[in-house]
Design a protein around this motif. Sequence first.
Motif, PDB file in Angstrom:
ATOM      1  N   GLY A 167      43.223  25.222  38.694  1.00 15.91           N
ATOM      2  CA  GLY A 167      42.462  26.668  38.688  1.00 15.91           C
ATOM      3  C   GLY A 167      42.148  26.614  40.798  1.00 15.91           C
ATOM      4  N   GLY A 168      42.261  25.213  41.574  1.00 17.74           N
ATOM      5  CA  GLY A 168      41.766  25.375  42.618  1.00 17.74           C
ATOM      6  C   GLY A 168      42.693  25.532  43.574  1.00 17.74           C
ATOM      7  N   ILE A 169      43.944  25.624  42.745  1.00 16.13           N
ATOM      8  CA  ILE A 169      45.564  26.103  43.253  1.00 16.13           C
ATOM      9  C   ILE A 169      46.261  26.919  42.591  1.00 16.13           C
ATOM     10  CG2 ILE A 169      45.391  23.295  44.463  1.00 16.13           C
ATOM     11  CD1 ILE A 169      47.519  22.308  42.593  1.00 16.13           C
ATOM     12  N   ARG A 170      45.951  27.475  42.251  1.00 17.41           N
ATOM     13  CA  ARG A 170      46.595  28.520  41.682  1.00 17.41           C
ATOM     14  C   ARG A 170      46.759  29.992  42.087  1.00 17.41           C
ATOM     15  NH1 ARG A 170      44.247  31.450  37.977  1.00 17.41           N
ATOM     16  NH2 ARG A 170      46.400  31.967  36.919  1.00 17.41           N
ATOM     17  N   GLY A 171      46.353  29.794  43.634  1.00 15.41           N
ATOM     18  CA  GLY A 171      46.473  31.312  44.562  1.00 15.41           C
ATOM     19  C   GLY A 171      45.795  31.915  45.122  1.00 15.41           C
ATOM     20  N   ASN A 172      43.831  31.462  44.895  1.00 12.44           N
ATOM     21  CA  ASN A 172      43.160  31.870  45.160  1.00 12.44           C
ATOM     22  C   ASN A 172      43.072  32.322  46.743  1.00 12.44           C
ATOM     23  OD1 ASN A 172      42.083  29.291  46.626  1.00 12.44           O
ATOM     24  ND2 ASN A 172      41.665  28.637  44.575  1.00 12.44           N
ATOM     25  N   LYS A 173      42.131  32.928  46.486  1.00 15.33           N
ATOM     26  CA  LYS A 173      42.164  33.340  48.611  1.00 15.33           C
ATOM     27  C   LYS A 173      42.344  31.861  49.810  1.00 15.33           C
ATOM     28  CE  LYS A 173      39.532  36.805  51.569  1.00 15.33           C
ATOM     29  NZ  LYS A 173      38.678  37.559  52.121  1.00 15.33           N
ATOM     30  N   LYS A 174      41.810  30.638  49.614  1.00 16.27           N
ATOM     31  CA  LYS A 174      41.833  29.835  50.237  1.00 16.27           C
ATOM     32  C   LYS A 174      43.118  28.979  49.487  1.00 16.27           C
ATOM     33  CE  LYS A 174      37.274  30.133  52.305  1.00 16.27           C
ATOM     34  NZ  LYS A 174      35.718  29.564  52.445  1.00 16.27           N
ATOM     35  N   ASN A 175      43.846  28.907  49.692  1.00 15.81           N
ATOM     36  CA  ASN A 175      44.640  28.595  48.778  1.00 15.81           C
ATOM     37  C   ASN A 175      45.351  26.570  49.245  1.00 15.81           C
ATOM     38  OD1 ASN A 175      46.619  27.450  46.765  1.00 15.81           O
ATOM     39  ND2 ASN A 175      48.291  29.428  46.961  1.00 15.81           N
ATOM     40  N   MET A 176      44.704  25.705  48.815  1.00 14.50           N
ATOM     41  CA  MET A 176      45.184  24.269  49.042  1.00 14.50           C
ATOM     42  C   MET A 176      47.176  23.912  48.818  1.00 14.50           C
ATOM     43  SD  MET A 176      41.936  22.250  47.248  1.00 14.50           S
ATOM     44  CE  MET A 176      42.477  22.663  45.351  1.00 14.50           C
ATOM     45  N   GLY A 177      47.628  24.747  47.708  1.00 14.46           N
ATOM     46  CA  GLY A 177      48.987  24.357  47.358  1.00 14.46           C
ATOM     47  C   GLY A 177      49.357  25.532  48.867  1.00 14.46           C
ATOM     48  N   GLY A 178      49.093  26.297  49.914  1.00 13.18           N
ATOM     49  CA  GLY A 178      49.916  26.444  50.847  1.00 13.18           C
ATOM     50  C   GLY A 178      49.748  28.302  50.363  1.00 13.18           C
ATOM     51  N   GLN A 179      50.445  29.034  50.611  1.00 16.74           N
ATOM     52  CA  GLN A 179      50.301  30.191  50.484  1.00 16.74           C
ATOM     53  C   GLN A 179      50.340  31.022  50.256  1.00 16.74           C
ATOM     54  OE1 GLN A 179      55.262  31.675  50.482  1.00 16.74           O
ATOM     55  NE2 GLN A 179      54.480  31.106  52.810  1.00 16.74           N
ATOM     56  N   PHE A 180      49.360  32.565  49.237  1.00 20.34           N
ATOM     57  CA  PHE A 180      49.359  32.773  48.474  1.00 20.34           C
ATOM     58  C   PHE A 180      50.489  33.464  48.116  1.00 20.34           C
ATOM     59  CE2 PHE A 180      48.170  36.990  46.636  1.00 20.34           C
ATOM     60  CZ  PHE A 180      47.202  36.492  45.394  1.00 20.34           C
ATOM     61  N   HIS A 181      50.792  33.389  46.231  1.00 24.71           N
ATOM     62  CA  HIS A 181      51.211  33.857  45.386  1.00 24.71           C
ATOM     63  C   HIS A 181      50.273  34.468  44.239  1.00 24.71           C
ATOM     64  CE1 HIS A 181      53.655  29.911  47.160  1.00 24.71           C
ATOM     65  NE2 HIS A 181      54.227  31.308  47.492  1.00 24.71           N
ATOM     66  N   PRO A 182      50.671  36.124  44.553  1.00 22.56           N
ATOM     67  CA  PRO A 182      50.268  36.881  43.320  1.00 22.56           C
ATOM     68  C   PRO A 182      50.904  35.910  41.876  1.00 22.56           C
ATOM     69  CG  PRO A 182      51.027  38.400  44.897  1.00 22.56           C
ATOM     70  CD  PRO A 182      51.113  36.438  45.453  1.00 22.56           C
ATOM     71  N   ARG A 183      49.920  35.962  40.570  1.00 26.09           N
ATOM     72  CA  ARG A 183      50.458  35.514  39.784  1.00 26.09           C
ATOM     73  C   ARG A 183      50.806  37.370  38.627  1.00 26.09           C
ATOM     74  NH1 ARG A 183      50.253  30.279  39.478  1.00 26.09           N
ATOM     75  NH2 ARG A 183      50.238  29.595  41.703  1.00 26.09           N
ATOM     76  N   SER A 184      51.642  37.191  37.703  1.00 24.56           N
ATOM     77  CA  SER A 184      52.421  37.962  37.205  1.00 24.56           C
ATOM     78  C   SER A 184      51.322  39.245  36.029  1.00 24.56           C
ATOM     79  CB  SER A 184      53.627  38.478  36.455  1.00 24.56           C
ATOM     80  OG  SER A 184      53.359  36.829  35.796  1.00 24.56           O
TER      81      SER A 184
END
Length: 323
Positions: free
Chosen positions: A140-157
């Motif tokens: 949940g910490g890398i699923r596209g939140n504002k401070k995304n640890m996985g890189g750029q923000f990706h909206p989920r469908s």
Amino acid sequence: MHYTIIIPLYNRPQEIKELLETLTLQTYKQFDVMVIEDGSKDDAADIVQSFQDKIDLTYYVKPNEGQGFTRNFGFERAKGDYFIIFDSDCLIPANYLETVNNSLNANWLDMYGGPDAAHSSFTPIQKAISYSMTSPFTTGGIRGNKKNMGGQFHPRSFNMGLSRKVWEKVGGFIITRLGEDIEYSIRVHTAGFKIGLIPDAIVYHKRRTNFKQFYKQLHFFGRARINIYKFFPQQLKAVHFFPAVFTLGLGFTLLANLLQWPIAKLCNILLAVYILLIFFHALTQNKSLKIAFLSIITSFIQLIAYGFGFMQDFWKRVIMKNA
């Protein structure tokens, strides 16, 4: 601005009933809704018909293609200036569209995503699943939140919006499942459009209702991460390996205890600390001992299922180089 809400539907008539009920309560009224039956055997025709006099609603039936291509079907027929995608298992707060419209007027985004949360009506298992899908102690910490640890923000469908201009320039989804929303948002980023999170555009996402269904869904998500890698290798970050590392570490801990290795004690301590972190964080979030205990189970299911799915397709498609 006029919004078109696009909802793919597959064998979930009761879910669409609850979702449409929430849309009738929207405080912002400039919108229409498209429900697209994606080859369902258990269709929602009668339920959708019952809402025809309550909201601007159209209903389509098409052969099964999966959610990505079904959304494209909606894009092609949408009349709005802005398109919004929901999953059929979401409940939408009454001020959702008003929140989105105010946010876009203040700070324009060509594409946005919003968070998800647990509704008070959800079962304890659904609330625990919601916790594990949004927790900083899981993926949940890398699923596209504002401070995304996985890189750029990706909206989920399950909660995504895009302008008509995005659709006209970028087109729609090119894969119908297995990470189709992330692949799409990467292409939108690459095309130079502005993408961001609207933190207050929350939906209540039911997700799966039992542990078995949840495991299958997260195993699928783990595989999806490798599918995205095949399109965009640079998008695979070290943090995405966390569920696989956790799963292997858990297996090592069980083996160390079974064989009575000296390192077993350290492994047990680390595992206990992790369990306590989940428990007390979930307890503060939900104010329920039962949900806190269930959150330990759902968090482990999430990480193990995702980890196995990730490792399965990493081996097949990256190491063995199968398509």
